[in-house]
Every structure is written in structure tokens, then in C-alpha cells.
Enzyme design. Structure first.
Site, PDB file in Angstrom:
ATOM      1  N   ALA A 151       0.914  -1.145   0.000  1.00  0.00           N
ATOM      2  CA  ALA A 151       0.000   0.000   0.000  1.00  0.00           C
ATOM      3  C   ALA A 151       0.955   1.197   0.000  1.00  0.00           C
ATOM      4  O   ALA A 151       1.449   1.613   1.041  1.00  0.00           O
ATOM      5  CB  ALA A 151      -0.908   0.003   1.219  1.00  0.00           C
ATOM      6  N   PRO A 152       1.298   1.694  -1.184  1.00  0.00           N
ATOM      7  CA  PRO A 152       2.439   2.584  -1.371  1.00  0.00           C
ATOM      8  C   PRO A 152       2.271   4.005  -0.821  1.00  0.00           C
ATOM      9  O   PRO A 152       2.097   4.973  -1.558  1.00  0.00           O
ATOM     10  CB  PRO A 152       2.643   2.587  -2.885  1.00  0.00           C
ATOM     11  CG  PRO A 152       1.285   2.303  -3.436  1.00  0.00           C
ATOM     12  CD  PRO A 152       0.615   1.401  -2.442  1.00  0.00           C
ATOM     13  N   CYS A 153       2.370   4.105   0.495  1.00  0.00           N
ATOM     14  CA  CYS A 153       2.236   5.404   1.151  1.00  0.00           C
ATOM     15  C   CYS A 153       3.376   6.352   0.777  1.00  0.00           C
ATOM     16  O   CYS A 153       3.252   7.560   0.963  1.00  0.00           O
ATOM     17  CB  CYS A 153       2.128   5.227   2.664  1.00  0.00           C
ATOM     18  SG  CYS A 153       3.407   4.211   3.394  1.00  0.00           S
ATOM     19  N   HIS A 154       4.461   5.813   0.220  1.00  0.00           N
ATOM     20  CA  HIS A 154       5.567   6.674  -0.216  1.00  0.00           C
ATOM     21  C   HIS A 154       5.159   7.557  -1.392  1.00  0.00           C
ATOM     22  O   HIS A 154       5.832   8.539  -1.687  1.00  0.00           O
ATOM     23  CB  HIS A 154       6.802   5.832  -0.577  1.00  0.00           C
ATOM     24  CG  HIS A 154       6.586   4.855  -1.686  1.00  0.00           C
ATOM     25  ND1 HIS A 154       6.082   3.585  -1.456  1.00  0.00           N
ATOM     26  CD2 HIS A 154       6.797   4.956  -3.017  1.00  0.00           C
ATOM     27  CE1 HIS A 154       6.005   2.947  -2.615  1.00  0.00           C
ATOM     28  NE2 HIS A 154       6.426   3.760  -3.576  1.00  0.00           N
TER      29      HIS A 154
END
Length: 172
Positions: free
Chosen positions: A138-141
Site C-alpha cells: 500500500a504505497p504510502c511513499h
């Protein structure tokens, strides 16, 4: 969300540090973090799964292979990883919204709140983003400040910078 009967912890090397991969007995990803944040992972597991502690073991090959493919430049491989994790309905909405940000793109926290169905809840979306137990998957970056600045990342700003550069998103 129901509590799994078993958790398994695997470790996998990556270009940005060893990954800690927590799956359940059905082979579903429950958490992903970096080795230097193992204390945070332990805290998260206690919060969401109570006394259930992970046993050392291997993650399903499909998950390990998908993570390796991601680091080899096959960004869509992350979309093949099944995940389930405890959290509030809003957190789940935010984490699901994260998975829908294409590699190479970034959005702001206000856009994340909008995509999670609560456009006025920018601060809450930021908190849910920060509580994301599924780093990279879940690419919070891919969430940045309104001014384009790289804001906090649970794995550290250098890892965020590396991940965004790896995906061809942006450079400071």
C-alpha cells in the site's frame, strides 16, 4: 476483521534493507515493514492481533516473488499480493486508495482524503497513511506534501526518495 489463527514472519533482502513480511496461515499479507523498524511492527501486531505472535517461516512464494519483481522494475507485481489487515473502515479506505496510485505518480494528502471518500479529513488521512501496516504494497511513499515536498515516511525519507526514484516519480 477476524483474527487469524496463525501469523508467520519471513525476512527478505531488498535494495533498501531487509523486509519483514508477516502473513497468515492462508498466505495473505498482514504486515510489511523494514528490519530497522521491527519494534514498530511488534507494536502493530500486538495492537491488531493481541497475544498472537508470529512464528518464523517462509512467506508464500507468490508474495516473495512479487516483492522481488517490484524491485526489479515490475511495479504492477504489487497488485498481485493479497492483503488483509485490521484497522478502522476509514483506514481501510485510505490503504485501498493508496494501492490505486499508479507507480511513478504522486498525490497529496488532500487528494488521498478525497479518494478515501472524506475530502475534509486531510489530517485523518495523513494519520491513516502514517499507520499503514503494508509498506510498499500500500504505497504510502507516493503521498507528498501540497508543495511537492517529501514529507514523513515510516521507513525514513531516504527510503521514500529511493522508492520514488525507482518508480520514476520525482527527484528532489
Amino acid at each position: 476483521m477476524s483474527r487469524p489463527a496463525r501469523l508467520i514472519l519471513d525476512r527478505q533482502p531488498s535494495p533498501i534493507g531487509e523486509l519483514l513480511i508477516v502473513t497468515d496461515g492462508a498466505g495473505v499479507l498482514r504486515a510489511l515493514d523494514f528490519h530497522d523498524y521491527e519494534h514498530r511492527l511488534d507494536r502493530l501486531l500486538k495492537t491488531h492481533y493481541g497475544p498472537l505472535r508470529p512464528d518464523a517461516g517462509s512467506a508464500p512464494a507468490a508474495i516473495s516473488d512479487a516483492l522481488e519483481a517490484y524491485f526489479d522494475g515490475e511495479f504492477a507485481a504489487l497488485n498481485t499480493i493479497p492483503w488483509a489487515t485490521n484497522g478502522t473502515a476509514f483506514q481501510h479506505a485510505v490503504w485501498t486508495a493508496l494501492t490505486q496510485i499508479p507507480a511513478g505518480e504522486t498525490i497529496t494528502y488532500s487528494e488521498l482524503a478525497r479518494r478515501a471518500g472524506r475530502p475534509a479529513a486531510i489530517r485523518a488521512a495523513g494519520h491513516a497513511n502514517g499507520a499503514n501496516p503494508l509498506s510498499i504494497v500500500a504505497p504510502c511513499h507516493r503521498v507528498i506534501g501540497m508543495d511537492g515536498a517529501l514529507t514523513g515516511y515510516g521507513g525514513g525519507i531516504e527510503r521514500k526518495r529511493w522508492l520514488l526514484a525507482h518508480e520514476g516519480a520525482r527527484r528532489d
